[in-house]
Design an enzyme around this catalytic site. Structure first.
Site, mmCIF file in Angstrom:
data_model
loop_
_atom_site.group_PDB
_atom_site.id
_atom_site.type_symbol
_atom_site.label_atom_id
_atom_site.label_comp_id
_atom_site.label_asym_id
_atom_site.label_seq_id
_atom_site.Cartn_x
_atom_site.Cartn_y
_atom_site.Cartn_z
ATOM 1 N N GLU A 1 0.828 -1.207 0.000
ATOM 2 C CA GLU A 1 0.000 0.000 0.000
ATOM 3 C C GLU A 1 0.863 1.259 0.000
ATOM 4 O O GLU A 1 0.482 2.275 -0.584
ATOM 5 C CB GLU A 1 -0.955 -0.006 1.197
ATOM 6 C CG GLU A 1 -1.944 -1.163 1.213
ATOM 7 C CD GLU A 1 -2.759 -1.294 -0.078
ATOM 8 O OE1 GLU A 1 -2.949 -0.276 -0.783
ATOM 9 O OE2 GLU A 1 -3.198 -2.409 -0.387
ATOM 10 N N HIS B 1 3.302 6.414 -5.502
ATOM 11 C CA HIS B 1 2.810 6.773 -6.827
ATOM 12 C C HIS B 1 2.048 8.103 -6.762
ATOM 13 O O HIS B 1 2.100 8.919 -7.696
ATOM 14 C CB HIS B 1 1.906 5.650 -7.339
ATOM 15 C CG HIS B 1 1.804 5.564 -8.819
ATOM 16 N ND1 HIS B 1 1.123 4.550 -9.461
ATOM 17 C CD2 HIS B 1 2.270 6.353 -9.819
ATOM 18 C CE1 HIS B 1 1.198 4.728 -10.769
ATOM 19 N NE2 HIS B 1 1.868 5.817 -11.010
#
Length: 675
Positions: free
Chosen positions: A465, A471
């Site tokens: 996660e 990202h």
């Protein structure tokens, strides 16, 4: 008084003012934001000036900003900290938001402006990101029915509205089944369980208001119970409750809802001119076609099934040696697999867990991000939505990059699983806007004052996660709809799965895997045994995943099944599903594909991305090692910072020089030599 959801947020980092937001604020805020967005969209559509990128595409991006601001808070709370009021609001908002989306996509003058820009694109002097946004905007309108007329146009809007309502209902039914069930344990029932499972069961009992320890349907509690409880009757009771989520009859039963969703998706695809929903959905993904997905999955299914069948034979023999006759059952697998792991790898979860403290694993994830990308994390204490949530200011070279929230512990109002979301996404259209990123997990909460201990799978989930979070944090694009994780579904898991590899780097474990009581680092011998066992039981793990992915693909390919449970059984029989393994997500609790369209026809994407993540980490190893600075720069430049501004295959090829085959995946799972 001003609604805090509509006011300017002037606190540190422009965080949502959770201390003043009340549930009763959401409905009027959504109504007001919808009204403002509709007015803005209508002004764009009726603008008498010739369409330009600024007065049409960029204006559309601005039109939704107030609504996105409100919904970013609401849907994070609805998933991570639900209550009856928020569930009612979800049911209210679903058709409203679907209707609003349909109004936009079916707005003929608006689409005409977009289409005019598309036809004139070569003369507009757009930069590459603007060209990409124009292309995706027009494609999105066409795929949402902008070119339909008459009955088809009206029916598609109805179908999408029904799907939104049903997806919400499916999610809430599942949450109720998961939060309502518990199995109380006597002190005698705790015999044979390691201390960390007993502590988690006692903590869960306190959270549930029970008289003593309980097992719940939280994965972080039920899985270790299935691994360690010598009581076969209790394992069976717990497993059957876990497998029956969404299929218990009554108001929370999801089987008819699943059938209706599949039928509506098929109708949606056919209204748009596609043969089936999978063909519609996969057109914009890296895979492109259902056949390409099936080809990859079946290349892995054959060796994975062979490995699982061989393991089943061994586990059955162990069970018979214990005096238990008959077949190995799904509630037996984890128990005997854990015993076998101890026997073959001298690896005991009870010995391992004290070295995997939650706080230290968070530090490890941060440290890797610092070494790779120069990010620094400073704990901050703004008002948050729950006492368990933590917050950090993320900086690089003194520049604010993001606010990162970590919500790690399981609790009744939280939906199961783990996910990453953004309350605010990165963009530069309205000045430099940095993201607020949230990681949500469901780890077992320890008793007060005790450290939270993770399994190795839990630690991998944390790194996974956090890879999604990176990202978002490292995104550097102009337009919000292209930022962060706004990429093809079968590419979005690349950064997350790739980041898991850094947990396996020996020097990371050496520094951060320290004992909760003594502070001593994990012994080298234990670390070596842990890393040697990373592919242990991989036949089971791969088969349960692939079964779900192949059932998902089948559900959406060809005619939608009238009875999904019957079709599920047929698919598993055709595959030769091992008797002692169940799908990771049975249809009535397959939230990935039925809570919304996100992973529908797309559950395969974890494996599609795994083909790339295995190859991408090999690039680091082939260079200067796991922390090679040049490879880290390439990863950020070509993948993590650019969001959806380019096609996924193009981005990966720029990073690696080529697209990979499945060989690295099979090797990474230890299946390259399976029969």
């Amino acid at each position: 008084m001003t609604n805090p959801l509509l006011a300017d947020w002037t606190g540190p980092f422009e965080m949502p003012p959770f201390e003043t937001i009340k549930d009763e604020d959401f409905e009027p805020a959504v109504d007001a934001a919808l009204t403002e967005a509709r007015t803005a969209i209508e002004a764009i559509a009726e603008n008498p000036d010739a369409p330009t990128f600024a007065n049409t595409i960029e204006a559309m991006m601005r039109a939704d900003a107030p609504l996105n601001k409100v919904l970013g808070v609401f849907y994070n709370l609805a998933g991570a900290d639900s209550n009856a009021t928020r569930q009612d609001l979800q049911r209210t908002f679903s058709p409203l938001l679907s209707s609003y989306a349909s109004e936009i996509y079916m707005n003929a003058p608006l689409f005409q402006r977009i289409d005019t820009l598309w036809q004139e694109r070569d003369s507009l002097e757009l930069d590459p990101e603007q060209q990409r946004l124009l292309y995706l905007t027009r494609r999105g309108f066409v795929r949402q029915g902008a070119q339909l007329e008459g009955f088809a146009r009206d029916r598609l809007a109805q179908v999408k509205s029904q799907l939104a309502v049903l997806g919400t209902e499916f999610t809430q039914n599942l949450l109720k089944d998961e939060s309502d069930w518990m199995m109380e344990l006597s002190e005698a029932d705790l015999d044979g369980l390691p201390d960390f499972v007993v502590s988690a069961a006692r903590a869960a009992g306190e959270e549930k208001g029970a008289k003593g320890p309980v097992v719940t349907l939280s994965r972080s509690l039920i899985v270790p119970f299935l691994q360690f409880s010598p009581r076969r009757d209790l394992r069976q009771k717990a497993f059957e409750a876990w497998a029956a989520r969404g299929a218990n009859g009554g108001e929370t039963d999801n089987r008819d809802i699943a059938a209706e969703i599949l039928g509506l998706r098929e109708e949606r695809a056919m209204l748009l001119g596609y043969d089936d929903f999978a063909s519609y959905k996969l057109e914009t993904e890296m895979a492109k076609t259902p056949q390409a997905v099936r080809d990859l999955l079946m290349q892995v299914w054959t060796p994975a099934r062979a490995a699982a069948e061989a393991d089943a034979t061994r586990l059955t023999a162990m069970m018979h040696a214990d005096g238990v006759n008959g077949d190995l059952e799904p509630w037996d697998w984890r128990y005997y697999a854990e015993k076998r792991r101890k026997e073959e790898h001298d690896l005991d979860e009870a010995e391992l867990k004290p070295y995997l403290q939650l706080d230290r694993m968070i530090e490890a994830a941060f440290s890797c991000a610092n070494r790779l990308f120069g990010l620094e994390f400073e704990r901050i204490d703004p008002p948050l939505y729950h006492p368990d949530v933590r917050a950090w200011n993320v900086t690089r070279d003194g520049r604010h990059m993001a606010v990162f929230l970590g919500d790690y512990f399981a609790r009744g109002p939280k939906r199961s699983g783990a996910w990453c979301s953004a309350m605010r996404s990165q963009q530069k259209l309205e000045g430099e806007i940095r993201p607020i990123v949230v990681n949500v997990c469901n780890f077992a909460k320890p008793p007060k004052g005790a450290p939270a201990l993770l399994s190795y799978d839990d630690a991998r989930t944390l790194f996974h996660e956090f890879g999604h979070a990176l990202h978002q944090m490292l995104s550097d694009v102009t337009y919000e709809s292209l930022s962060g994780t706004s990429v093809a579904r079968d590419f979005v898991e690349l950064p997350s799965q790739l980041y898991e590899h850094w947990l396996e780097v020996p020097q990371v474990l050496e520094e951060f895997a320290t004992h909760a009581d003594t502070g001593a680092p994990m012994p080298e011998a234990l670390r070596d045994r842990l890393l040697a066992a990373t592919t242990y039981d991989m036949g089971f793990q791969t088969v349960e995943y692939l079964a779900s992915a192949l059932v998902d693909l089948d559900f959406h390919s060809g005619e939608a099944p009238a009875d999904p449970m019957e079709r599920q059984a047929d698919v598993l029989e055709e595959l030769g599903m091992p008797q002692a393994i169940r799908m990771r997500h049975g249809t009535p609790h397959f939230a990935h594909i039925f809570s919304g369209d996100g992973y529908s026809s797309g559950y395969y994407s974890y494996m599609w991305s795994e083909v790339m993540d295995a190859d991408a980490f090999a690039a680091f190893e082939e260079a200067g090692g796991a922390f090679d600075p040049e490879m880290a720069k390439k990863l950020e430049r070509h993948i993590l910072s650019v969001g959806g501004t380019r096609e996924a295959e193009e981005l990966y090829t720029e990073f690696r020089g080529r697209m990979p085959g499945p060989e690295a995946l099979l090797k990474g799972r230890g299946l390259d030599s399976a029969a």
